[in-house]
Design a protein around this motif. Structure first.
Motif, PDB file in Angstrom:
ATOM      1  N   THR A   1      -4.933 -21.365   1.749  1.00  0.00           N
ATOM      2  CA  THR A   1      -6.132 -20.453   1.623  1.00  0.00           C
ATOM      3  C   THR A   1      -7.255 -20.721   0.567  1.00  0.00           C
ATOM      4  O   THR A   1      -8.414 -19.896   0.793  1.00  0.00           O
ATOM      5  CB  THR A   1      -5.500 -18.910   1.161  1.00  0.00           C
ATOM      6  OG1 THR A   1      -4.679 -19.087  -0.093  1.00  0.00           O
ATOM      7  CG2 THR A   1      -4.434 -18.372   2.190  1.00  0.00           C
TER       8      THR A   1
ATOM      9  N   LYS B   1      -0.095  -3.282  12.442  1.00  0.00           N
ATOM     10  CA  LYS B   1      -1.269  -3.751  12.529  1.00  0.00           C
ATOM     11  C   LYS B   1      -2.261  -3.230  11.894  1.00  0.00           C
ATOM     12  O   LYS B   1      -2.217  -2.101  11.110  1.00  0.00           O
ATOM     13  CB  LYS B   1      -1.400  -3.432  14.211  1.00  0.00           C
ATOM     14  CG  LYS B   1      -0.544  -3.985  15.147  1.00  0.00           C
ATOM     15  CD  LYS B   1      -0.744  -5.616  15.590  1.00  0.00           C
ATOM     16  CE  LYS B   1       0.036  -6.065  16.369  1.00  0.00           C
ATOM     17  NZ  LYS B   1       1.406  -6.603  16.068  1.00  0.00           N
ATOM     18  N   GLY B   2      -3.489  -3.940  11.477  1.00  0.00           N
ATOM     19  CA  GLY B   2      -4.478  -3.185  10.697  1.00  0.00           C
ATOM     20  C   GLY B   2      -4.356  -3.389   9.241  1.00  0.00           C
ATOM     21  O   GLY B   2      -5.299  -2.844   8.353  1.00  0.00           O
ATOM     22  N   LYS B   3      -3.333  -3.990   8.770  1.00  0.00           N
ATOM     23  CA  LYS B   3      -3.265  -4.153   7.400  1.00  0.00           C
ATOM     24  C   LYS B   3      -4.319  -5.251   6.827  1.00  0.00           C
ATOM     25  O   LYS B   3      -4.660  -6.237   7.420  1.00  0.00           O
ATOM     26  CB  LYS B   3      -1.900  -4.587   6.830  1.00  0.00           C
ATOM     27  CG  LYS B   3      -0.815  -3.697   7.335  1.00  0.00           C
ATOM     28  CD  LYS B   3      -1.067  -2.268   6.284  1.00  0.00           C
ATOM     29  CE  LYS B   3      -0.110  -1.399   6.575  1.00  0.00           C
ATOM     30  NZ  LYS B   3      -0.059  -0.215   5.809  1.00  0.00           N
ATOM     31  N   SER B   4      -5.012  -5.280   5.768  1.00  0.00           N
ATOM     32  CA  SER B   4      -5.789  -6.043   5.064  1.00  0.00           C
ATOM     33  C   SER B   4      -4.909  -7.421   4.795  1.00  0.00           C
ATOM     34  O   SER B   4      -5.523  -8.495   4.766  1.00  0.00           O
ATOM     35  CB  SER B   4      -6.550  -5.536   3.901  1.00  0.00           C
ATOM     36  OG  SER B   4      -5.488  -5.256   2.962  1.00  0.00           O
ATOM     37  N   VAL B   5      -3.718  -7.306   4.429  1.00  0.00           N
ATOM     38  CA  VAL B   5      -2.917  -8.493   4.038  1.00  0.00           C
ATOM     39  C   VAL B   5      -1.849  -8.619   5.136  1.00  0.00           C
ATOM     40  O   VAL B   5      -0.986  -7.606   5.229  1.00  0.00           O
ATOM     41  CB  VAL B   5      -2.175  -8.168   2.507  1.00  0.00           C
ATOM     42  CG1 VAL B   5      -1.423  -9.521   2.236  1.00  0.00           C
ATOM     43  CG2 VAL B   5      -3.271  -8.187   1.457  1.00  0.00           C
ATOM     44  N   ILE B   6      -1.887  -9.832   5.630  1.00  0.00           N
ATOM     45  CA  ILE B   6      -0.775 -10.051   6.803  1.00  0.00           C
ATOM     46  C   ILE B   6      -0.164 -11.529   6.555  1.00  0.00           C
ATOM     47  O   ILE B   6      -0.740 -12.465   6.545  1.00  0.00           O
ATOM     48  CB  ILE B   6      -1.639 -10.144   8.159  1.00  0.00           C
ATOM     49  CG1 ILE B   6      -2.397  -8.828   8.529  1.00  0.00           C
ATOM     50  CG2 ILE B   6      -0.719 -10.367   9.218  1.00  0.00           C
ATOM     51  CD1 ILE B   6      -3.309  -8.736   9.737  1.00  0.00           C
TER      52      ILE B   6
ATOM     53  N   SER C   1     -12.244 -19.419  -1.297  1.00  0.00           N
ATOM     54  CA  SER C   1     -11.965 -19.240   0.008  1.00  0.00           C
ATOM     55  C   SER C   1     -12.512 -19.745   1.201  1.00  0.00           C
ATOM     56  O   SER C   1     -13.403 -20.180   1.187  1.00  0.00           O
ATOM     57  CB  SER C   1     -11.691 -17.693  -0.022  1.00  0.00           C
ATOM     58  OG  SER C   1     -11.149 -17.309  -1.025  1.00  0.00           O
TER      59      SER C   1
ATOM     60  N   ASP D   1       0.686  -1.217  -0.058  1.00  0.00           N
ATOM     61  CA  ASP D   1       0.119  -0.028   0.088  1.00  0.00           C
ATOM     62  C   ASP D   1       0.759   1.109  -0.013  1.00  0.00           C
ATOM     63  O   ASP D   1       0.221   2.187   0.052  1.00  0.00           O
ATOM     64  CB  ASP D   1      -1.105  -0.006   1.239  1.00  0.00           C
ATOM     65  CG  ASP D   1      -0.213  -0.004   2.502  1.00  0.00           C
ATOM     66  OD1 ASP D   1       0.995  -0.009   2.538  1.00  0.00           O
ATOM     67  OD2 ASP D   1      -0.826   0.236   3.565  1.00  0.00           O
TER      68      ASP D   1
END
Length: 120
Positions: free
Chosen positions: A97, A42-47, A120, A14
């Motif tokens: 996934t 923290k708080g990212k959509s992809v981890i 998914s 991002d």
């Protein structure tokens, strides 16, 4: 010796950054990946769940885990006082996934076909 140290920051998908951190030129790419995962914001959509899901890119090349920072340096000159930027790509393991499902499609006058799709 300070010439053996390299400042590296990691650019995420991002546009945000992790780091910069100072590394020895003998540090491996695998060590860098472990640091990226442990310091992931923290708080990212992809981890990423592990370092295996992370790819580091420098100068347009995907870096191999066993290479050292010294081997990955920019070939055209030194970074005097600068910071090396490595791009981070997260590639989750497909097996964990997504599930591959098979569906049969039949037509009354034609042969049937099998379609694979991911769920998914």
């Amino acid at each position: 010796m300070s010439s053996d140290l390299v400042d590296i920051k990691f650019r995420l998908y991002d546009g945000s950054d992790v780091g910069p951190f100072r590394y020895s030129s003998t540090s491996t790419v695998d060590m860098l990946k472990e640091r990226v995962v442990s310091d992931w914001p923290k708080g990212k959509s992809v981890i990423p769940k592990s370092a295996n899901e992370v790819k580091l890119i420098s100068s347009g090349k995907i870096l191999e885990n066993d290479k050292t920072v010294g081997q990955c340096r920019i070939p055209f000159g030194e970074l005097t006082g600068g910071v090396l930027v490595m791009h981070v790509v997260v590639q989750p393991s497909l097996a964990k996934t997504k599930t591959v499902k098979r569906r049969s499609i039949s037509h009354p006058r034609k042969s049937s076909a099998h379609v694979l799709y991911y769920e998914s």
